[in-house]
Design a protein around this motif. Structure first.
Motif, PDB file in Angstrom:
ATOM      1  N   GLY A  25       0.801  -1.214   0.000  1.00 11.47           N
ATOM      2  CA  GLY A  25       0.000   0.000   0.000  1.00 11.47           C
ATOM      3  C   GLY A  25       0.837   1.269   0.000  1.00 11.47           C
ATOM      4  N   PHE A  26       1.779   1.363   0.966  1.00 11.74           N
ATOM      5  CA  PHE A  26       2.564   2.603   1.066  1.00 11.74           C
ATOM      6  C   PHE A  26       3.474   2.775  -0.148  1.00 11.74           C
ATOM      7  CE2 PHE A  26       0.516   3.269   4.717  1.00 11.74           C
ATOM      8  CZ  PHE A  26       1.157   3.822   5.810  1.00 11.74           C
ATOM      9  N   MET A  29       1.494   4.177  -2.884  1.00  8.94           N
ATOM     10  CA  MET A  29       1.295   5.614  -2.653  1.00  8.94           C
ATOM     11  C   MET A  29       2.518   6.392  -3.124  1.00  8.94           C
ATOM     12  SD  MET A  29      -0.301   5.813   1.158  1.00  8.94           S
ATOM     13  CE  MET A  29      -1.646   4.785   1.690  1.00  8.94           C
ATOM     14  N   ASP A  36      -2.717  10.231  -0.490  1.00 10.11           N
ATOM     15  CA  ASP A  36      -2.718   9.014   0.329  1.00 10.11           C
ATOM     16  C   ASP A  36      -4.109   8.397   0.473  1.00 10.11           C
ATOM     17  OD1 ASP A  36      -0.110  10.123   2.610  1.00 10.11           O
ATOM     18  OD2 ASP A  36      -0.073   9.295   0.579  1.00 10.11           O
ATOM     19  N   GLY A  37      -5.106   9.256   0.662  1.00  4.63           N
ATOM     20  CA  GLY A  37      -6.455   8.753   0.952  1.00  4.63           C
ATOM     21  C   GLY A  37      -7.111   8.025  -0.214  1.00  4.63           C
ATOM     22  N   TYR A  40      -5.730   3.334  -1.070  1.00  6.28           N
ATOM     23  CA  TYR A  40      -6.310   2.129  -0.470  1.00  6.28           C
ATOM     24  C   TYR A  40      -7.711   1.807  -0.991  1.00  6.28           C
ATOM     25  CZ  TYR A  40      -2.912  -0.052   2.495  1.00  6.28           C
ATOM     26  OH  TYR A  40      -1.845  -0.773   2.930  1.00  6.28           O
ATOM     27  N   PRO A  41      -8.574   2.832  -1.075  1.00 10.96           N
ATOM     28  CA  PRO A  41      -9.903   2.489  -1.631  1.00 10.96           C
ATOM     29  C   PRO A  41      -9.812   1.871  -3.021  1.00 10.96           C
ATOM     30  CG  PRO A  41      -9.995   4.598  -0.545  1.00 10.96           C
ATOM     31  CD  PRO A  41      -8.557   4.186  -0.522  1.00 10.96           C
TER      32      PRO A  41
ATOM     33  N   GLU B  28      -2.933  -5.063   8.288  1.00  9.21           N
ATOM     34  CA  GLU B  28      -2.293  -4.510   7.086  1.00  9.21           C
ATOM     35  C   GLU B  28      -1.757  -3.109   7.348  1.00  9.21           C
ATOM     36  OE1 GLU B  28      -4.735  -4.548   3.609  1.00  9.21           O
ATOM     37  OE2 GLU B  28      -3.152  -3.695   2.342  1.00  9.21           O
ATOM     38  N   TRP B  29      -2.620  -2.278   7.963  1.00  5.98           N
ATOM     39  CA  TRP B  29      -2.207  -0.896   8.203  1.00  5.98           C
ATOM     40  C   TRP B  29      -1.055  -0.831   9.210  1.00  5.98           C
ATOM     41  CZ3 TRP B  29      -2.861   3.727   6.010  1.00  5.98           C
ATOM     42  CH2 TRP B  29      -3.859   3.827   5.037  1.00  5.98           C
ATOM     43  N   GLU B  32       2.160  -1.822   7.523  1.00  2.00           N
ATOM     44  CA  GLU B  32       2.669  -0.761   6.646  1.00  2.00           C
ATOM     45  C   GLU B  32       3.351   0.335   7.468  1.00  2.00           C
ATOM     46  OE1 GLU B  32       1.869  -2.400   2.976  1.00  2.00           O
ATOM     47  OE2 GLU B  32       2.922  -0.563   3.423  1.00  2.00           O
ATOM     48  N   TRP B  35       6.601  -0.917   9.015  1.00  2.85           N
ATOM     49  CA  TRP B  35       7.645  -1.042   8.002  1.00  2.85           C
ATOM     50  C   TRP B  35       8.179   0.347   7.618  1.00  2.85           C
ATOM     51  CZ3 TRP B  35       7.704   0.747   2.893  1.00  2.85           C
ATOM     52  CH2 TRP B  35       8.783   0.269   2.134  1.00  2.85           C
ATOM     53  N   ARG B  57       0.103  10.384   6.912  1.00  5.51           N
ATOM     54  CA  ARG B  57      -0.157   9.278   5.988  1.00  5.51           C
ATOM     55  C   ARG B  57      -1.115   8.260   6.640  1.00  5.51           C
ATOM     56  NH1 ARG B  57       3.978   6.562   1.936  1.00  5.51           N
ATOM     57  NH2 ARG B  57       2.943   8.100   0.619  1.00  5.51           N
ATOM     58  N   SER B  60      -4.842   8.619   6.474  1.00  2.00           N
ATOM     59  CA  SER B  60      -5.623   8.194   5.297  1.00  2.00           C
ATOM     60  C   SER B  60      -6.333   6.867   5.549  1.00  2.00           C
ATOM     61  CB  SER B  60      -4.716   8.095   4.070  1.00  2.00           C
ATOM     62  OG  SER B  60      -3.792   7.043   4.247  1.00  2.00           O
ATOM     63  N   CYS B  61      -5.964   6.183   6.645  1.00  2.00           N
ATOM     64  CA  CYS B  61      -6.671   4.936   6.949  1.00  2.00           C
ATOM     65  C   CYS B  61      -8.139   5.207   7.278  1.00  2.00           C
ATOM     66  CB  CYS B  61      -5.996   4.207   8.107  1.00  2.00           C
ATOM     67  SG  CYS B  61      -6.316   4.927   9.716  1.00  2.00           S
ATOM     68  N   THR B  63     -10.200   7.303   5.699  1.00  2.00           N
ATOM     69  CA  THR B  63     -11.007   7.218   4.464  1.00  2.00           C
ATOM     70  C   THR B  63     -11.135   5.779   4.019  1.00  2.00           C
ATOM     71  OG1 THR B  63      -8.973   7.769   3.310  1.00  2.00           O
ATOM     72  CG2 THR B  63     -10.626   9.518   3.488  1.00  2.00           C
ATOM     73  N   ASP B  64     -10.027   5.025   4.157  1.00  2.18           N
ATOM     74  CA  ASP B  64     -10.077   3.611   3.785  1.00  2.18           C
ATOM     75  C   ASP B  64     -11.142   2.889   4.620  1.00  2.18           C
ATOM     76  OD1 ASP B  64      -7.832   0.764   4.023  1.00  2.18           O
ATOM     77  OD2 ASP B  64      -9.504   1.179   2.664  1.00  2.18           O
ATOM     78  N   HIS B  67     -14.583   3.788   3.528  1.00  2.00           N
ATOM     79  CA  HIS B  67     -14.913   3.072   2.300  1.00  2.00           C
ATOM     80  C   HIS B  67     -15.261   1.620   2.578  1.00  2.00           C
ATOM     81  CE1 HIS B  67     -13.474   6.394  -0.254  1.00  2.00           C
ATOM     82  NE2 HIS B  67     -14.199   5.778  -1.188  1.00  2.00           N
TER      83      HIS B  67
END
Lengths: 109, 889
Positions: A25-26, A29, A36-37, A40-41, B28-29, B32, B35, B57, B60-61, B63-64, B67
Motif C-alpha cells: 500500500g505505502f 502511494m 494518500d487517501g 487504499y480504496p 495490514e495498516w 505498513e 515497516w 499518511r 488516510s486509513c 477514508t479507507d 470506504h
C-alpha cells in the motif's frame, strides 16, 4: 471484458505501479504520487473485482526483520488484461514507472 | 515489535470497519506503518518531522475504513450485517447463550400455551360451516338446574322452528361387544336421531347414514349401527365387507350400515358407534330431559334469534298441549331455553383457565425480554467508543443502529427457533399431564397457525428487547449525547435498567400471587370432606343389556349375586353397587314426592338428586350412616320398601325431628317407600360443588309384579391392600355369573378423587411453572444489575473504604440498593395483583382472590430472595481492596 468500474487515471496508475513491482500500500502511494487517501480504496475495489489478489508475506521473514508481516498485492490474469487496457488508455504512464529499489523493498518469496 | 506513529489512528478507525474484516484490515495498516517507520529509522529520520509525516499518511486509513464500511453495507447489505452480528455473538458465547435461552424459554412457553389455546378454543370444530352449529339446552328453577332436551320438545322444535336448518338429539349409549367370546369389550357411543349426520354435515365414509326407517319406534332395541373408523379398524379389522353384516351386540343382532370417516367423532372423538334414537310421538315426554340437542342455524339466524324463537314456543306450550300436566310442571319450574355456539358449549369452562395461562406466559415473555434488554444495554455501553467514533465521522443514524437491529434479529431468530423446540416438548408434557376432561385435547398440535403466532411473538420480543439501544443511539444528537454519556457515566442508563428490574419484580410477583392462590385452592379442595372414604375402594361399571338378561328382576338379581360373591372373597371388607359413584356427576335430578310435604299445583316441586343403591354400598364406600341403617339384603320394591336420604335432605324437610319412618313416593300411585336411614352428604358432582340433597332409592322399584331395576350399576368393592390388584378377581366373578357381560371403566376411588382435583392441580402446576420461571429470570435480572452497578462503582467503593467505611457498611449500601428496587417492584406487583387476580375468581376455591396470606407470603418471600440476589455482588463489593481499586482507575 466487463467494465464494472471506470478506468480513471488513479486506477490506471495503481495498476501500473503494481505491474512494476510496487506491491504494498505505502509503496503504491509513493510510486504513484496519488493523494494518500485515494490509494487504499482503489486497491480494495480492484481486489474485490478480481483484478488484484492479495496475500500475506512470509511471517518468518517479517519476524527476522522485527516488523509485522505486510500484505502484498499482485495482478491476476484479469488484472494483466486490465493493466494492458489501462496502458492503452494512458500511454504516458509507461514513462513514470521504474522498478523499485530491490534492496529496500524485498519481493515476497 | 515496534509500532509506527499514528497506529492509534488505525486502532480508532478500525472500529468503523465491519467486524468481520477488522482484524485483517488493522494488521495490514499496522504492518505498513511499522515497516515505513523502520525504513525512516534506518535512514536516520526519526525526528518529529518524520513522525508527523507518517501520522498524516496514517490518517488516510480513516477514508479507507469509511470506504470499507460503506462497501460492506451496500454490497450485500443486510446479509453482511447479519453475518457480522453472528460473528460478534459467537465471540461472546456467554451473552449469546443466556440471551437465546432466555428468549427461547419465553417464546417457547408462549407457543406451547398458544398451541393449547388454539387447539381447544380458537380453531373451529371439524365440521363444515361449524360456526352455524349451536347447542340447545334448558334451565329450570331459575337457572338452578341445567337440563338438556326432552324428546317431546325436540319434536315440537323440529315442527315449528323456522330459523334452523336442522335439529338433532344425541344421548350416551354403551354396547357390549362379544366378537371374541372370552373377551367381551364395552364400547361407548351415542344414540342419535337420523338428522344428526345432516346437522353436522358429515356423512359415513362407507355405507349410509340412518334413515327414518332405522329410527322407527318398535319398542325393541335398534337393529342397525354405524361404526366409528377406530372401532371398525380395531374390532372388525377394517373390513369393507362389514357393511350389511350382522353381529351380536349387547345381546341383539345388529346390522352395520355405515362407517364414519377417520377423525370424526361427536361429542368427542372417542365416540365409537352410533345407534338410531327412536322417538315415538305418541309417548315422547315433554318434561323428560334426556338427550343433548344440537342444531344448524338457517341463513341469517343467530344463536340469539333462535333462542328468542324457542323462548316464544315455550311460552306457547299450553296452546300445543292443552291440559297436559307436564306442561304445567314445566311452567312451575320456570323452564327457559338456552342456545349457545356449539364450540363455546363444548369448551365452556376451560376457556378462562386457558386465557389466564396465556396471559401468564405473556408475562414470562415480558420478563425474559427485560432481561435480554438489560444484557443488550450493558453490551451497547461496551461499544461506546465505537459508536462515538462512527457518529463523529458522520455515520448516519441508520448506520449506527443497524448493527443493533441485526444482532436483535439474529438473537430473536435463534430464540424463536429454539422456542419452537421448547414448545414441542412442552406441549407433549402438558397434554400428557392435562386432565382428560379438557375438551378437544386430541386436536391440539403445532400447526402453521401456531408457527405464525410464534413468528409474531418473536417479532414482538425482538421489538421489546432490541428497542432500548435503538431508541438510545438512534437520536439525532447522537454525538453530543454520546459525549455526555461517556463523560458522566450516564445516570439515564441506570434509570432505564432500574425500571427494567422493578418491572421484572412486579411481573414475577403477579405470577407468584396467581400460583399461590391456585396452590391455596388446591389445598382447600384436597381438604374438602368428600363424604366417603376413597382409600382401598375399587369400582367398575357393569351394564346388563336386555338381550343378555331380559327379565328386570333377574338383572337385579345378577348384581345381588355378584355382591354376595364378592363379599366372600378373601381380603374384601365390603361390596355394594350404586347407579353412579360420588364425584362422577349427577346421575339423576328430579322431583320427589314427600308424603308429609304435599305440593300444590302452583308450588315448586321438591327437587333432589337421585340415585339407586344395593345393599352393602354405604359400608363399602365408607359413607357414614348417621341415623337408622343403610340398605340391607331384602330391601327394594320386591321386598322391604325402604329408601335412604342424605343428611341435608333430611335436615331440609324435617329440621326438628327425625326423618326415619317418613315416606317418599316410589314412582307408582300410592306406592310409598319408608326412610330407613340418613347418611352423610357426599359430593356427587365435584369437590368444588356443594353436596346436594340426595335420595338413594333401592335398586329395584315398581309394584304388582312389574319391577324395574337399574341395569347400569357401578360395583364398589373395599379391599384390604391395593384395590387395583382386585380387578382380575372382579372380572373373574362377573364372568362366572355371565360370561358375555364385560366390566368397563375400572377405577380406584382414589383415582376418581384425583380426577376431581385434576383441573385445579393442572392449572396450579402450569401457573407454578410459569411463576417459577419468572422468579428465576427476575432474580437473574436483579443480580445482573446490582453486579453491574457494583463493577461501575468499584472506584467509589474503594474511596469509601479508604476513607474508613467498613465492609459491612459497603455490603449494606449495595444490598440496600437491591432492596429498594425489589421493594418498589413488590409494591407495584401487589397493586397489579390485586387488580388482575379478579379474573381468577372462578378458578379459585375456598380462597379469596385477595387472600392476604398469599399476598403477604409471596411479597415477603420475593423480597427476601431479591435481597439474597444482591447479597452476592455486595460481598464482592465489600472485598474490594481500596489500593487496587484506586490504582486501576
Amino acid at each position: 471484458m466487463d467494465r464494472e468500474y471506470s478506468m480513471t487515471y488513479p486506477t490506471a496508475a495503481v495498476l501500473m505501479a503494481i505491474r512494476h513491482g510496487h506491491r504494498y500500500g505505502f509503496d503504491v502511494m509513493d510510486a504513484t504520487g496519488l493523494p494518500d487517501g485515494t490509494v487504499y480504496p482503489i486497491l480494495r475495489r480492484l481486489e474485490r473485482r478480481g483484478v488484484l489478489t492479495a496475500a500475506w508475506e512470509d511471517e518468518a521473514k517479517a519476524h527476522r526483520e522485527q516488523r509485522p508481516a505486510r500484505r502484498y498485492y499482485r495482478l491476476t490474469a484479469k488484472g494483466q488484461a486490465t493493466a494492458d487496457e489501462a496502458l492503452a488508455r494512458f500511454p504516458a504512464l509507461r514513462r513514470i514507472f521504474v522498478a523499485p529499489d530491490r534492496g529496500a523493498d524485498p519481493r515476497p518469496a | 515489535m515496534t509500532k509506527g506513529p499514528g497506529s492509534w489512528l488505525v486502532d480508532a478507525a478500525s472500529l468503523l470497519v465491519p467486524s468481520g474484516r477488522r482484524d485483517q484490515w488493522r494488521r495490514e495498516w499496522e504492518a505498513e506503518l511499522a515497516w515505513a517507520w523502520q525504513r525512516h529509522a534506518r535512514q536516520g529520520e526519526s525526528g518529529l518531522g518524520a513522525r508527523l509525516r507518517l501520522t498524516v499518511r496514517a490518517a488516510s486509513c480513516v477514508t479507507d475504513a469509511i470506504h470499507e464500511r460503506r462497501e460492506g453495507m451496500t454490497m450485500t447489505g443486510m446479509w453482511n450485517d447479519v453475518r457480522f452480528a453472528l460473528r460478534g455473538l459467537l465471540r461472546n458465547p456467554g451473552f449469546t447463550a443466556i440471551a437465546v435461552l432466555t428468549l427461547a424459554l419465553g417464546i417457547g412457553a408462549n407457543t406451547a400455551v398458544f398451541t393449547l389455546v388454539d387447539g381447544v378454543l380458537l380453531s373451529p370444530l371439524p365440521f363444515p360451516e361449524s360456526d352455524r352449529l349451536v347447542s340447545i339446552s334448558h334451565l329450570g328453577r331459575d337457572g338452578q338446574d341445567k337440563l338438556p332436551v326432552s324428546t317431546g320438545l325436540y319434536l315440537l322444535y323440529r315442527e315449528q322452528v323456522k330459523s334452523m336448518e336442522g335439529i338433532a338429539l344425541h344421548q350416551g349409549a354403551g354396547l357390549n361387544l362379544a366378537l371374541d367370546e372370552n373377551d367381551p369389550i364395552r364400547v361407548d357411543g351415542q344414540f342419535v336421531t337420523p338428522s344428526f349426520f345432516d346437522v353436522l354435515e358429515v356423512q359415513p365414509a362407507l355405507g349410509r347414514a340412518f334413515t327414518g326407517e332405522d329410527a322407527r319406534p318398535t319398542g325393541t332395541p335398534p337393529t342397525t349401527v354405524i361404526l366409528s373408523e377406530g372401532l371398525w379398524r380395531r374390532a372388525f379389522g377394517a373390513d369393507p365387507a362389514v357393511i350389511g353384516r350382522s353381529f351380536v351386540m349387547s345381546g341383539t343382532n345388529r346390522t352395520v350400515v355405515g362407517v364414519m370417516p377417520a377423525g370424526f367423532g361427536y361429542p368427542t372423538r372417542a365416540t365409537q358407534f352410533y345407534l338410531p334414537l327412536a322417538i315415538d310421538p305418541a309417548t315422547a315426554p315433554i318434561a323428560g330431559f334426556s338427550a343433548d340437542g344440537i342444531a344448524r342455524l338457517g341463513p341469517g339466524a343467530t344463536p340469539e334469534s333462535l333462542g328468542k324463537e324457542l323462548t316464544g314456543l315455550i311460552a306457547r306450550l299450553p296452546e300445543f298441549y292443552p291440559g297436559n300436566g307436564q306442561v304445567t310442571f314445566l311452567a312451575s319450574v320456570g323452564l327457559a331455553v338456552t342456545v349457545s355456539d356449539l364450540k363455546e358449549s363444548i369448551v365452556g369452562d376451560v376457556t378462562r383457565a386457558l386465557w389466564i395461562l396465556l396471559g401468564t406466559v405473556a408475562f414470562v415473555l415480558l420478563i425474559a425480554c427485560a432481561n435480554v434488554a438489560n444484557l443488550f444495554l450493558v453490551r451497547a455501553e461496551g461499544r461506546h467508543r465505537e459508536l462515538a467514533l462512527r457518529a463523529a465521522v458522520g455515520a448516519s443514524r441508520a448506520a449506527v443502529i443497524r448493527p443493533f437491529v441485526a444482532e436483535t434479529g439474529v438473537l430473536a431468530l435463534l430464540g424463536g427457533a429454539l422456542g419452537v423446540a421448547v414448545a414441542a416438548a412442552a406441549v407433549r408434557v402438558a397434554t400428557a399431564l392435562a386432565p382428560s376432561d379438557i375438551p378437544r385435547l386430541d386436536e391440539v398440535a403445532i400447526d402453521p397457525r401456531v408457527l405464525g403466532f410464534t413468528a409474531a411473538v418473536t417479532l414482538l420480543a425482538a421489538a421489546l428487547f432490541g428497542m432500548l439501544p435503538v431508541i438510545r443511539y438512534g437520536r439525532a444528537d447522537l454525538s453530543s449525547q454520546l459525549k455526555e454519556g461517556g463523560e458522566r457515566g450516564g445516570t439515564g442508563r441506570h434509570r432505564v435498567r432500574h425500571a427494567l428490574v422493578i418491572g421484572q419484580v412486579a411481573l414475577a410477583l403477579v405470577l407468584l400471587v396467581g400460583s399461590g392462590l391456585m396452590l391455596r385452592s388446591f389445598v382447600a379442595l384436597r381438604s374438602v370432606d368428600p363424604g366417603f372414604d376413597p382409600e382401598g375402594v375399587l369400582t367398575a361399571r357393569i351394564v346388563i343389556p336386555n338381550g343378555e338378561i331380559s327379565d328386570n328382576l333377574a338383572s337385579a338379581e345378577f348384581f345381588r349375586q355378584l355382591i354376595t360373591r364378592l363379599e366372600a372373597q378373601p381380603g374384601v371388607e365390603g361390596a355394594g353397587a350404586v347407579r353412579c359413584v360420588p364425584l362422577s356427576g349427577l346421575c339423576g335430578l328430579g322431583d320427589v314426592t314427600v308424603e308429609d310435604h304435599p305440593r300444590g299445583d302452583d308450588e315448586m316441586p321438591i327437587m333432589a338428586a337421585q340415585t339407586s343403591a344395593e345393599f352393602g354400598y354405604f359400608e363399602a364406600m365408607g359413607i357414614d350412616v348417621i341415623e337408622g341403617r343403610g340398605f340391607e339384603r331384602g330391601d327394594g320394591a320386591d321386598g322391604t320398601p325402604a329408601v335412604v336420604v342424605s343428611e341435608s335432605f333430611a335436615k331440609r324437610w324435617w329440621p326438628n325431628g327425625s326423618a326415619l319412618g317418613r315416606r317418599i313416593g316410589g314412582g307408582g300411585p300410592d306406592q310409598w317407600l319408608e326412610i330407613v336411614g340418613v347418611v352423610a352428604d357426599v359430593h356427587q358432582e365435584g369437590l368444588d360443588v356443594p353436596a346436594q340433597d340426595l335420595v338413594y332409592f333401592p335398586a329395584v322399584l315398581g309394584a304388582n309384579g312389574q319391577f324395574f331395576g337399574s341395569r347400569t350399576m357401578d360395583v364398589v368393592v373395599r379391599v384390604a391392600g391395593d384395590p387395583t390388584s382386585f380387578l382380575p378377581v372382579l372380572r373373574r366373578e362377573v364372568q362366572a355369573l355371565q360370561p358375555r357381560i364385560p366390566i368397563s371403566n375400572p377405577r380406584t376411588m382414589t383415582e376418581v378423587f384425583a380426577t376431581s382435583t385434576a383441573r385445579t392441580s393442572f392449572t396450579m402446576v402450569m401457573l407454578a411453572t410459569a411463576a417459577g420461571t419468572a422468579l428465576i429470570l427476575g432474580l437473574v435480572g436483579i443480580y445482573g444489575v446490582i453486579s453491574y452497578v457494583v463493577s461501575q462503582r468499584t472506584r467509589e467503593i474503594g474511596v469509601r473504604m479508604a476513607l474508613g467505611a467498613s465492609a459491612p457498611a459497603v455490603r449494606g449500601m449495595v444490598v440496600r440498593q437491591g432492596a429498594v428496587l425489589a421493594g418498589v417492584g413488590v409494591v407495584l406487583g401487589l397493586i397489579a395483583s390485586a387488580w388482575l387476580s379478579r379474573v381468577m375468581g372462578s378458578l379459585l376455591f375456598g380462597v379469596s382472590a385477595r387472600d392476604p396470606i398469599t399476598y403477604g407470603g409471596v411479597a415477603a418471600a420475593l423480597a427476601l430472595v431479591a435481597v439474597l440476589a444482591s447479597w452476592l455482588p455486595a460481598r464482592r463489593a465489600a472485598g474490594v481492596d481500596p489500593a487496587i481499586a484506586l490504582r486501576n482507575e
